[in-house]
Design a protein around this motif. Structure first.
Motif: not given
Length: 331
Positions: A147-152, A154-160, A180-189
């Protein structure tokens, strides 16, 4: 949505690019932009994110409004998942698609790719089969963070958008708005004693529109600019914003799609949590008419997003074949 890193994007699949970038030097870290979103002057914020997008295609944001405690909970849940026995992680293993858990050897010295990938939004595309049930807080924390990432985002895209003299919603709408599709990838190195030889993620640009990434405290992310690699300094609770191919195409090249890579550490585990934002596969993406004209004709063709993906993957394959044909055979 397709994750380009689930295709063969190791250095062997991008031979010409890898050779080109491997020959470059490591620059510095001080110049990678950091934007403080607590500034009340919106015109200043517009200028800062536009400048970073034009010159770098990558920047970090701080004081972005995502609770620090929530970000810590996200990282704890992710670390707990990768600490599980392999048999438990396999409960959400991939089954031919790009969603799920996967561990594979990329070649080279101690070069492992271990990750968990699944869709987040919109609700119609979520398959909870690939969301871990252990740790038990994983789903609640991830959904709240989304929820927070979607808000952020849209805020950044709005400024751009405003920086392009477009309506605030222009770029958000150009990638499908609520679809628009949101997907998470957790990378473990995992740590490797040959960290100077090990690339956790080979040099690439993201095929989607934009990605918002949170790393743990172990550095390793690098961005390519002016024939040099630049380290991104770790900033506690910062979010790294990475522009992808589609924003470059939508803005007719005004914004950069940054090449970036990740390196492993010699002693410590490195983990990152990028969330990728992309249009639906059946959405047409190309330069916005408002950003083209007689003096600035379209630099990119308008394509369905799925056709763009196919074209890019075929390009990788052709480049790999070309490299093999040029390599002298040995007896």
């Amino acid at each position: 949505m397709v994750d380009e890193r689930d295709q063969d994007t190791s250095s062997s699949s991008l031979p010409s690019l890898s050779k080109q970038l491997a020959g470059t030097t490591l620059g510095g870290s001080a110049n990678v932009p950091v934007v403080d979103l607590s500034v009340s002057d919106e015109e200043f914020l517009v200028r800062e994110v536009v400048k970073a997008s034009e010159e770098w295609g990558i920047f970090q944001v701080v004081n972005h409004g995502i609770p620090t405690e929530l970000m810590q909970q996200l990282q704890v849940a992710g670390k707990q998942f990768f600490d599980l026995p392999e048999t438990e992680k396999e409960a959400v293993a991939k089954e031919g698609g790009f969603e799920g858990y996967k561990r594979n050897y990329l070649g080279g010295i101690d070069n492992w790719d271990e990750h968990l990938f699944h869709r987040l939004s919109p609700p119609s595309i979520i398959n909870y089969k690939y969301w871990p049930k252990n740790p038990p807080q994983y789903r609640e924390v991830t959904e709240e963070y989304t929820k927070h990432i979607k808000r952020l985002t849209e805020m950044i895209l709005g400024w751009l958008s405003e920086g392009l003299d477009l309506p605030r919603v222009a770029l958000t709408q150009s990638i499908g708005d609520d679809t628009a599709e949101y997907a998470l990838r957790i990378n473990f190195y995992p740590p490797t004693k040959h960290s100077e030889l090990t690339i956790g993620a080979a040099a690439h640009s993201d095929m989607g529109a934009i990605a918002l990434l949170v790393p743990n405290e172990v550095p390793g992310l690098q961005a390519f600019k002016d024939e040099q690699w630049f380290d991104l300094n770790y900033i506690n609770s910062a979010v790294v914003v990475i522009l992808g191919d589609q924003l470059m195409r939508i803005t007719n090249g005004r914004f950069k799609n940054v090449f970036h890579r990740a390196k492993s550490d010699r002693e410590r585990v490195r983990i990152s949590w990028p969330i990728f934002v992309a249009p639906r596969d059946d959405m047409s993406i190309g330069p916005l008419p408002e950003l083209t004209g007689d003096d600035n004709p379209p630099k990119f063709e308008t394509l369905l997003y799925k056709d763009y993906i196919d074209k890019k993957i075929k390009g990788w394959a052709l480049e790999g074949l070309h490299s093999l044909l040029k390599t002298p055979k040995t007896i």
